[in-house]
Design a protein around this motif. Structure first.
Motif, PDB file in Angstrom:
ATOM      1  N   GLU A  86      16.662  -5.877  11.584  1.00  0.00           N
ATOM      2  CA  GLU A  86      16.606  -4.838  10.625  1.00  0.00           C
ATOM      3  C   GLU A  86      14.941  -4.733  10.233  1.00  0.00           C
ATOM      4  N   ALA A  87      14.430  -6.029   9.678  1.00  0.00           N
ATOM      5  CA  ALA A  87      13.062  -5.828   9.188  1.00  0.00           C
ATOM      6  C   ALA A  87      12.037  -5.477  10.437  1.00  0.00           C
ATOM      7  N   MET A  88      12.413  -5.821  11.735  1.00  0.00           N
ATOM      8  CA  MET A  88      11.711  -5.371  12.687  1.00  0.00           C
ATOM      9  C   MET A  88      11.595  -4.068  13.058  1.00  0.00           C
ATOM     10  N   SER A  89      12.788  -3.488  12.924  1.00  0.00           N
ATOM     11  CA  SER A  89      12.805  -1.932  13.409  1.00  0.00           C
ATOM     12  C   SER A  89      12.293  -0.936  12.257  1.00  0.00           C
ATOM     13  N   LEU A  90      12.460  -1.577  11.053  1.00  0.00           N
ATOM     14  CA  LEU A  90      12.074  -0.694  10.178  1.00  0.00           C
ATOM     15  C   LEU A  90      10.746  -0.691   9.592  1.00  0.00           C
ATOM     16  N   ALA A  91      10.105  -1.911   9.406  1.00  0.00           N
ATOM     17  CA  ALA A  91       9.053  -2.067   8.668  1.00  0.00           C
ATOM     18  C   ALA A  91       7.730  -1.968   9.250  1.00  0.00           C
ATOM     19  N   ASP A  92       6.538  -1.688   8.496  1.00  0.00           N
ATOM     20  CA  ASP A  92       5.300  -1.651   8.917  1.00  0.00           C
ATOM     21  C   ASP A  92       4.650  -3.224   8.961  1.00  0.00           C
ATOM     22  N   HIS A 132       0.897  -1.143  -0.175  1.00  0.00           N
ATOM     23  CA  HIS A 132       0.131   0.031   0.124  1.00  0.00           C
ATOM     24  C   HIS A 132       0.888   1.264   0.016  1.00  0.00           C
ATOM     25  N   GLU A 133       0.213   2.330  -0.286  1.00  0.00           N
ATOM     26  CA  GLU A 133       0.825   3.721  -0.411  1.00  0.00           C
ATOM     27  C   GLU A 133       1.411   4.097   0.840  1.00  0.00           C
ATOM     28  N   GLY A 134       2.670   4.575   1.042  1.00  0.00           N
ATOM     29  CA  GLY A 134       2.856   5.110   2.279  1.00  0.00           C
ATOM     30  C   GLY A 134       3.461   4.041   3.238  1.00  0.00           C
ATOM     31  N   GLU A 135       3.566   2.782   2.763  1.00  0.00           N
ATOM     32  CA  GLU A 135       4.009   1.721   3.687  1.00  0.00           C
ATOM     33  C   GLU A 135       5.475   1.580   3.668  1.00  0.00           C
ATOM     34  N   PHE A 136       6.029   0.966   4.732  1.00  0.00           N
ATOM     35  CA  PHE A 136       7.388   0.635   4.699  1.00  0.00           C
ATOM     36  C   PHE A 136       7.340  -1.072   4.876  1.00  0.00           C
ATOM     37  N   PHE A 137       7.699  -1.682   3.806  1.00  0.00           N
ATOM     38  CA  PHE A 137       7.522  -3.148   3.461  1.00  0.00           C
ATOM     39  C   PHE A 137       8.890  -3.731   3.627  1.00  0.00           C
TER      40      PHE A 137
END
Lengths: 271, 383
Positions: B220-226, B51-56
């Motif tokens: 890294e994935a945990m701390s960055l992503a939505d 989705h738009e605006g998401e950090f995946f």
């Protein structure tokens, strides 16, 4: 830090340098010989250089060689770079092995055979031999060398740099001219210089493919030497050595400057 | 205690653009995408909405196909089957230089013959923008990644962290619809990586852009992503928010790939609304999160080490109580990990935060200890 070179290494360097450069040094010294006899020293003089510049046949030959060299090196560099790109970038296309084998063949084929086959071709196609046939023959001779040099550079090239350029909106052709070509330029320039040097000193293939009015410098020198070595020959050879030396020094300075552009090893975390 | 909530997930974004709930507009859709390399599938019938605006974040071990997926979105690979939609339009036939998508390469791929300024301006020049606008946007991008004053340096004159920021600025200046980041922090050392992580999150929130990051580093994935998509062998195993991935893994594989976990195999005795009773090698255990497990199923209980209590005294409650002996202690400074060999012969890990400066540990090697956990601490995995 330096412990002083051992006798062995000094001797090795001395012998090596002597082996490489003693003949050239003698040639250069004798080109300034005042005597007409090549082997007898009679004091310093530049008369053979003066005489050389009055020898119209020799000057004509030098001019032809220069033109052949410039033309054939330029065409060979374009073709060789394209061939290297095809070999490195197009993956495993049909006939890749055959193609690369044929590119490299002139590198290992005896010059006599290359010359003879080109002669047969020109005769069969009834092309008048002369300036252009030498140019064509020299392109055949040198294109493989350019390919080898450019290919080596392309193999060490980070493909993602080109991908990044495309990703940022540059179409493939533009990517090649703005990113790839500047980065492989040192190899392309080195290829051109090698092609030019090879063309300049080729005697065998040129004698097979030459015709009336197209006497290159090596052919001219060779035919003169057969009648006896004149001091004038020493003079022209000295000039050739000087030209080549300047070219080599310029090339190495150029690649040194270029070398600063190359990415250094990444230093982890240094900020 | 290091709880999952504390070290994962993100502050909900102000303005509510996108986010964990996926409330943003659909931007990227992979539709049953398959990509094969010389016969073997790198990505297999994969479907995913972003989705738009998401950090995946695409998370997975090396060779799981996550980079291939990213490269298909950038346009460097074409899917063998399926479609990729961007803003509802199929982009399969669009070459990389016409996609409103930019990629930050793992090697950064800076142009070594151009200085920082020209590296950043390169993408804008391709759009034939007026010179003044290019200059203004480059300046803005330099400020965004805090590289002012370095614009005349060549890439080889920069440190690793600075190079990373140039690569980021070069993408951001294009204002892409989606920014793809291929292992953006892998080449940085630990301290810098952690700082940069927060900067990336800030930047993404500030610009409201859609980021897709590929990483093999679960922290890294945990701390960055939505949201995280966990990949294995070309398939998405689970797509969920970081806390869900950690607390509610949907399979043994995910539980073991993300974080440290104890897997206790057992057989379901009964399953109901208040969880399942499971007979395992360490006794009868009760777990609330039982999913669709039925009586008679062979299941695994996934238990994070930090959710186990360790004590020398016998806990009052009989439920979920395991007796054992300390086999090994891993002292990590902030916490200690105890390897406990249960009487049944199974080794279970339990970790505790070292809240006081205990030089003399209350629990030491070969001590008899009790492990216990709450019924809602673990989760039952059927797959």
């Amino acid at each position: 830090m330096r412990r002083g070179a051992s006798w062995f290494s000094i001797a090795a360097i001395g012998l090596g340098l002597a082996f490489l450069y003693l003949p050239i040094a003698i040639l250069v010294i004798y080109s300034f010989n005042a005597s007409r006899l090549v082997t007898v020293w009679a004091g310093w003089s530049t008369r053979w250089y003066v005489e050389l510049f009055h020898d119209q046949a020799m000057l004509d030959a030098a001019w032809i060689s220069l033109r052949v060299g410039l033309l054939s090196a330029t065409v060979a560099t374009i073709l060789g770079t394209l061939a290297a790109l095809a070999l490195v970038r197009m993956g495993r296309f049909r006939g890749r092995l055959l193609f690369s084998g044929m590119i490299y063949a002139p590198l290992i084929l005896p010059e006599v055979i290359t010359g003879l086959s080109l002669l047969l071709l020109f005769v069969a196609a009834s092309i008048d031999r002369g300036f252009w046939t030498i140019v064509i023959a020299h392109i055949t001779l040198t294109v493989g060398f350019v390919t080898v040099i450019v290919q080596a550079r392309l193999l060490g090239f980070d493909r993602s740099i080109e991908e990044a350029a495309m990703d940022l909106g540059a179409p493939p052709v533009k990517t090649f001219f703005t990113i790839t070509l500047p980065l492989i330029a040192p190899a392309v320039a080195a290829g051109w210089m090698l092609a030019f040097a090879l063309s300049l000193d080729d005697l065998v293939i040129a004698s097979f493919t030459t015709g009336p009015g197209a006497t290159t410098l090596p052919i001219r020198i060779y035919s003169e030497v057969r009648l006896g070595v004149k001091p004038e020959i020493n003079a022209i050879c000295t000039i050739m050595v000087a030209v080549v030396a300047i070219g080599v020094i310029a090339a190495s300075l150029l690649s040194k400057l270029r070398g600063e552009d190359r990415p250094a090893m990444p230093v982890p975390g240094a900020i | 205690m290091r709880t999952a909530e504390a070290n994962s997930g993100r502050r909900p974004k102000a303005g509510g653009s996108g986010g964990a709930s996926g409330s943003g507009r659909l931007l990227v859709r992979f539709e049953a995408v398959t990509k094969r390399f010389s016969g073997s599938a790198a990505v297999e019938r994969l479907s995913l909405d972003i989705h738009e605006g998401e950090f995946f974040a695409l998370l997975g071990p090396s060779g799981c196909g996550k980079t291939t997926l990213l490269r298909m979105l950038a346009g460097f690979e074409t899917p063998d089957e399926g479609r990729i939609l961007l803003d509802g339009k199929d982009i399969s036939g669009v070459p990389p230089y016409r996609r409103p998508v930019n990629m930050m390469f793992q090697s950064y791929a800076l142009f070594p013959h151009l200085n920082v300024e020209h590296n950043i301006a390169f993408g804008l020049k391709q759009e034939s923008l007026p010179k003044a606008e290019i200059a203004a946007r480059v300046k803005e991008a330099l400020a965004l990644v805090r590289l002012e004053g370095l614009q005349h340096r060549k890439p080889h004159q920069l440190s690793g962290g600075q190079r990373q920021r140039v690569a980021l600025a070069r993408c951001l200046v294009k204002r892409p619809r989606v920014l793809l980041l291929d292992e953006p922090l892998a080449a940085l050392d630990r301290r810098l990586r952690e700082d940069t992580r927060f900067e990336l999150v800030d930047l993404q929130a500030k610009l409201g852009l859609t980021f897709i990051i590929v990483t093999h580093d679960q922290e890294e994935a945990m701390s960055l992503a939505d949201r995280i998509g966990v990949m294995d062998h070309g398939r998405l195993v689970q797509v969920a928010t970081p806390p869900e991935i950690y607390e509610q893994p949907n399979s043994r594989w995910v539980a073991q790939f993300v974080g440290d976990v104890n897997m206790i195999e057992g057989k379901v005795v009964s399953a109901g609304a208040d969880g399942a009773l499971i007979d395992s090698a360490v006794g009868r255990l009760r777990v609330k999160q039982a999913g669709d497990a039925k009586a008679g199923d062979m299941v695994a209980i996934a238990l994070r080490p930090e959710k186990l209590r360790i004590s020398c005294e016998q806990p009052a409650s009989e439920e979920n109580r395991i007796a054992g002996q300390v086999w090994d202690i891993g002292y990590l400074g902030d916490m200690s990990v105890y390897q406990v060999k249960t009487d049944a012969g199974v080794t279970i890990k339990a970790s505790t935060a070292n809240m006081t400066r205990l030089i003399e540990r209350p629990i030491t090697w070969d001590d008899r200890v009790w492990l216990s956990f709450d019924a809602d601490a673990g989760v039952v995995l059927t797959r």
